[in-house]
Design a protein around this motif. Structure first.
Motif, PDB file in Angstrom:
ATOM      1  N   UNK A  29       0.847  -1.174   0.000  1.00 36.69           N
ATOM      2  CA  UNK A  29       0.000   0.000   0.000  1.00 36.69           C
ATOM      3  C   UNK A  29       0.895   1.240   0.000  1.00 36.69           C
ATOM      4  N   UNK A  30       0.498   2.239  -0.779  1.00 40.08           N
ATOM      5  CA  UNK A  30       1.290   3.462  -0.881  1.00 40.08           C
ATOM      6  C   UNK A  30       0.880   4.420   0.238  1.00 40.08           C
ATOM      7  N   UNK A  31       1.851   4.820   1.053  1.00 38.27           N
ATOM      8  CA  UNK A  31       1.598   5.786   2.124  1.00 38.27           C
ATOM      9  C   UNK A  31       1.727   7.216   1.618  1.00 38.27           C
ATOM     10  N   UNK A  32       2.752   7.477   0.799  1.00 39.77           N
ATOM     11  CA  UNK A  32       3.002   8.800   0.232  1.00 39.77           C
ATOM     12  C   UNK A  32       3.630   8.625  -1.138  1.00 39.77           C
ATOM     13  N   UNK A  33       3.421   9.594  -2.016  1.00 43.62           N
ATOM     14  CA  UNK A  33       4.110   9.610  -3.296  1.00 43.62           C
ATOM     15  C   UNK A  33       3.364   8.886  -4.400  1.00 43.62           C
ATOM     16  N   UNK A  34       4.121   8.515  -5.445  1.00 43.01           N
ATOM     17  CA  UNK A  34       3.565   7.860  -6.625  1.00 43.01           C
ATOM     18  C   UNK A  34       4.411   6.645  -6.984  1.00 43.01           C
ATOM     19  N   UNK A  35       3.734   5.598  -7.453  1.00 40.22           N
ATOM     20  CA  UNK A  35       4.406   4.386  -7.897  1.00 40.22           C
ATOM     21  C   UNK A  35       3.911   4.063  -9.304  1.00 40.22           C
ATOM     22  N   UNK A  36       4.868   3.872 -10.198  1.00 38.99           N
ATOM     23  CA  UNK A  36       4.558   3.524 -11.582  1.00 38.99           C
ATOM     24  C   UNK A  36       4.576   2.003 -11.701  1.00 38.99           C
ATOM     25  N   UNK A  37       3.519   1.448 -12.290  1.00 32.39           N
ATOM     26  CA  UNK A  37       3.416   0.012 -12.509  1.00 32.39           C
ATOM     27  C   UNK A  37       3.480  -0.228 -14.011  1.00 32.39           C
ATOM     28  N   UNK A  38       4.320  -1.162 -14.426  1.00 36.16           N
ATOM     29  CA  UNK A  38       4.417  -1.433 -15.854  1.00 36.16           C
ATOM     30  C   UNK A  38       5.263  -2.642 -16.136  1.00 36.16           C
TER      31      UNK A  38
END
Length: 173
Positions: free
Chosen positions: A1-10
Motif C-alpha cells: 500500500x502506498x503511504x506517500x508519493x507515486x508508484x509507476x506500474x508497468x
C-alpha cells in the motif's frame, strides 16, 4: 500500500520499451496478483518521486486477514475486480479510439478520481499527480503528442491547464 508519493506500474516489451500500466498514488494497493496465487512477477513497480513510501504487506498476512475477516476479504476482491474493469476499459480505448478521444476520456477518468467542481465558475477542476509524460504513457502516445492535443483542446476552449491542474471549462462539460 502506498503511504506517500507515486508508484509507476508497468512492464518492458520484448524490444525493451517501457509500457506503463498505471500510476498509483497514496492509499492505493499494488501487487494484488500475488494474493491470487501469481508467483512470477512480470511487472515492475517503481517510485516516481523521492517522497514515496509504502507499507509492505506479505501475501501470508493478506491471506490471514482475508480468511479471518469476511468484510475485508470482500473489499479486497472488489478492489481487484474494479482494477480489472478499469484495465479492460483502457484496452478497449487503446484498440478502438483515436488519440484525442483517448485523452478526453482519460481526462474524464481523472475528473472522477481527482476532480471537483469549482463553485465560482462551474468548471471541472482536476488537481492531478501526473506529468504529460505519465499521461502519454497511460494512453499509449508520446509526450509531444499530448502537448499538441492539450493545446488544441485549449484553443477549442475545452480546457485550460498548468502543471498540476487541468480545468475542463463549463461550456464544454
Amino acid at each position: 500500500m502506498i503511504e506517500h508519493g507515486k508508484v509507476k506500474i508497468g512492464y518492458y516489451s520484448e524490444d525493451g520499451n517501457e509500457i506503463v500500466k498505471a500510476i498509483l498514488t497514496k492509499g492505493e494497493l499494488f501487487g494484488e496478483k500475488a494474493i491470487l496465487g501469481d508467483d512470477k512477477r512480470d511487472e515492475f513497480a517503481q517510485s516516481v518521486d523521492n517522497e514515496t513510501s509504502i507499507c509492505p504487506i506479505s501475501v501470508d498476512t493478506m491471506h490471514d486477514l482475508m480468511r479471518d475477516n469476511q468484510n475485508f476479504s470482500f473489499k479486497v476482491y472488489k478492489f481487484i475486480g474494479l482494477k480489472f474493469k478499469k484495465l479492460e476499459r483502457r484496452l478497449q480505448m487503446l484498440l478502438f479510439k483515436d488519440t484525442k478521444t483517448r485523452l478526453v476520456e482519460f481526462l474524464d477518468e481523472l475528473c472522477i478520481d481527482f476532480g471537483y467542481d469549482c463553485d465560482k465558475t462551474g468548471d471541472h477542476v482536476i488537481k492531478h499527480p501526473y506529468t504529460q509524460k505519465d499521461i502519454a504513457s497511460l494512453i499509449g502516445t508520446s509526450r509531444p503528442t499530448i502537448n499538441i492535443l492539450l493545446n488544441e483542446l485549449k484553443e477549442e476552449n475545452y480546457l485550460d491547464f498548468n502543471r498540476k491542474e487541468i480545468r475542463i471549462l463549463k461550456k464544454s462539460a
